[in-house]
Design a protein around this motif. Structure first.
Motif, short mmCIF file in Angstrom:
data_model
loop_
_atom_site.label_atom_id
_atom_site.label_comp_id
_atom_site.label_asym_id
_atom_site.label_seq_id
_atom_site.Cartn_x
_atom_site.Cartn_y
_atom_site.Cartn_z
N GLY A 126 -58.02 37.86 -51.56
CA GLY A 126 -56.96 37.22 -50.81
C GLY A 126 -56.20 38.27 -50.03
N ASP A 127 -54.88 38.27 -50.21
CA ASP A 127 -54.04 39.25 -49.51
C ASP A 127 -53.53 40.34 -50.43
OD1 ASP A 127 -54.27 37.88 -47.05
OD2 ASP A 127 -52.75 36.45 -47.70
N ARG A 153 -63.18 41.95 -51.19
CA ARG A 153 -63.31 42.21 -49.74
C ARG A 153 -63.14 43.70 -49.48
NH1 ARG A 153 -59.06 41.61 -45.53
NH2 ARG A 153 -57.66 40.81 -47.16
N TYR A 170 -54.09 48.14 -43.29
CA TYR A 170 -54.97 47.67 -42.23
C TYR A 170 -56.43 47.90 -42.65
CZ TYR A 170 -51.33 47.03 -38.67
OH TYR A 170 -50.25 46.58 -37.95
N SER A 216 -66.57 40.88 -44.94
CA SER A 216 -65.45 41.82 -44.86
C SER A 216 -65.15 42.19 -43.42
CB SER A 216 -65.77 43.08 -45.67
OG SER A 216 -65.94 42.79 -47.03
N GLU A 219 -63.17 39.65 -41.52
CA GLU A 219 -61.73 39.56 -41.83
C GLU A 219 -61.04 40.90 -41.62
OE1 GLU A 219 -60.44 36.40 -44.80
OE2 GLU A 219 -62.06 37.41 -45.86
N GLU A 220 -61.53 41.68 -40.67
CA GLU A 220 -60.95 43.02 -40.48
C GLU A 220 -59.53 42.98 -39.91
OE1 GLU A 220 -63.12 45.44 -37.77
OE2 GLU A 220 -63.13 43.96 -36.17
N ASP A 221 -59.07 41.81 -39.44
CA ASP A 221 -57.68 41.71 -38.97
C ASP A 221 -56.74 41.21 -40.07
OD1 ASP A 221 -58.29 42.59 -36.41
OD2 ASP A 221 -58.77 40.58 -35.70
N ARG A 222 -57.29 40.88 -41.23
CA ARG A 222 -56.47 40.34 -42.32
C ARG A 222 -55.90 41.48 -43.15
NH1 ARG A 222 -58.42 35.77 -46.77
NH2 ARG A 222 -56.38 35.50 -47.77
N ARG A 223 -54.63 41.76 -42.95
CA ARG A 223 -53.99 42.86 -43.67
C ARG A 223 -53.64 42.43 -45.09
NH1 ARG A 223 -50.33 43.31 -38.30
NH2 ARG A 223 -52.10 43.70 -36.92
N ALA A 224 -53.46 43.40 -45.94
CA ALA A 224 -53.21 43.10 -47.35
C ALA A 224 -52.09 43.98 -47.89
CB ALA A 224 -54.49 43.32 -48.16
#
Length: 309
Positions: A126-127, A153, A170, A216, A219-224
Motif C-alpha cells: 500500500g502506502d 512493491r 519517491y 512496481s 506504480e512508480e508515481d505512488r509515493r510511500a
C-alpha cells in the motif's frame, strides 16, 4: 507509452541514434549508445518503463561509449558520460550494463539534493514502506528481491529518496543488482525472476541484473511513507532472528547509510529525528528467506502489525 510498446528495431535505432528517453521514478533519463550488446540488454531490462515526451525536461543525458584502454587485458572498454562529462573510470566493454546502473546511481546521489538519500533497499505495501539500510554485501538487495516476489512493491534496491517537504519516499524501481551466491539463492526462491544481464569478473564479483516487476514500475508515481526500518545482515549460520532497537540506535545506523546528510543543515536532522520517532526499527540476521519474511511480517519485531494491503 512504454518501451515494450516500441518495436524492438525502433528501440535499438533510437538508442544508437538520437537517444531513448525513459521515466525512472522522479527523473527523466536519455540514453544513447552504439554498443549493441548494451543496447539489447537495456531494452530487455527496461520494457515496463514509460517513454518521455519530446517536450519534457531531461535530468540526465547519458552516453555509453566504446573505447580502448591499455589498463585492461582485452583493451576495449565502456565509458560512462553524463551531460558531457565522464566522471567514472571506464570498465571492460562487457561490463557496460552494470556501469550504466552504477553511473546512474552516481548521478542521483551527487546531484539530486532535494532528497535526503539513504543507501537502502525499500519496499512497500500500500502506502507504507519498509526501509532496509545497509552496506554492500549486507544482504539488503537479496531480501528486497525476495519481498518483491512475496507481495511487496519495489521502490528501489539501492536508494531511498526521502522528500524533505512531505517526508515521503519517491519510488525509483530499476533493475535489481544481485551479486555472487545471492544470484542462485534468488533463482531457487523465485524461479520466475528474469535475469537480463549477467557479468563476471567485475569489481564486485559476479553481478546479475534482474528486470524489475512490471507492477512496481506501473506504480512508480505512488509515493510511500516509511513506517518500519530494518537493518538486515546475511549470516549463513542463522536461519532468521531479529531484535527491536531503540530510536537512537536506529538514527545512528541510518545516519551511517546516508549519502548527503548535512547538506540541508538542521532540516536533515529534523527529518531523520521525525522518522525515528514514528518508525519502529529492528535488526535481523538471516540466511533463510522464507523464515526472514515470516519474521518481518509477524508481530514479534514490531509494536504494531504491518499493513496487509
Amino acid at each position: 507509452m512504454r518501451l515494450s510498446d516500441l518495436p524492438h528495431d525502433e528501440a535499438m535505432r533510437r538508442l544508437q541514434g538520437p537517444g531513448l528517453a525513459l521515466r525512472m521514478g522522479p527523473f527523466r533519463v536519455r540514453v544513447t549508445s552504439r554498443i549493441r550488446r548494451f543496447c539489447r540488454q537495456f531494452v530487455d531490462l527496461y520494457p515496463h518503463h514509460r517513454l518521455v515526451e519530446a517536450e519534457e525536461f531531461i535530468d540526465f543525458d547519458i552516453r555509453m561509449k566504446a573505447g580502448w584502454s591499455w589498463v585492461f587485458p582485452r583493451g576495449r572498454v565502456a565509458r560512462f558520460e553524463v551531460n558531457g562529462d565522464a566522471p567514472l573510470t571506464p570498465l571492460p566493454l562487457g561490463q557496460a550494463m552494470p556501469l550504466f546502473e552504477w553511473g546512474l546511481n552516481w548521478c542521483v546521489t551527487t546531484q539530486s539534493h532535494r532528497f535526503v538519500m539513504v543507501h537502502a533497499g525499500i519496499v512497500a505495501r500500500g502506502d507504507e514502506a519498509l526501509m532496509m539500510p545497509g552496506a554492500s554485501g549486507s544482504g539488503k538487495s537479496t531480501l528486497t528481491t525476495a519481498l518483491c516476489y512475496r507481495g511487496w512493491r519495489l521502490l528501489s534496491d539501492e536508494l531511498a529518496l526521502i522528500d524533505l517537504e512531505q517526508k515521503l519516499v519517491y519510488p525509483m524501481p530499476r533493475p535489481i543488482s544481485l551479486k555472487n551466491r545471492s544470484i542462485a539463492t534468488i533463482q531457487r526462491f523465485a524461479p520466475e525472476v528474469h535475469i537480463g544481464s549477467r557479468v563476471t569478473e567485475t569489481r564486485k564479483g559476479e553481478v546479475a541484473l534482474l528486470r524489475p516487476p512490471a507492477a512496481s514500475v506501473a506504480e512508480e508515481d505512488r509515493r510511500a511513507r516509511i513506517t518500519r526500518i530494518l537493518f538486515p545482515l546475511y549470516d549463513a549460520n542463522t536461519p532468521a532472528e531479529g531484535l527491536a532497537i531503540t530510536p537512537g540506535q536506529s538514527f545512528v545506523k541510518t545516519f551511517d547509510s546516508t549519502f548527503n546528510y548535512g547538506i540541508h543543515g538542521k532540516r536533515d536532522f529534523a527529518l531523520l529525528a521525525d522518522l525515528m520517532e514514528r518508525a519502529p526499527a529492528a535488526e535481523i540476521r538471516y540466511s533463510d528467506l522464507d523464515a526472514a519474511i515470516a519474521l518481518i511480517e509477524g508481530s514479534s519485531l514490531w509494536s504494531a502489525p504491518l499493513t496487509t494491503t
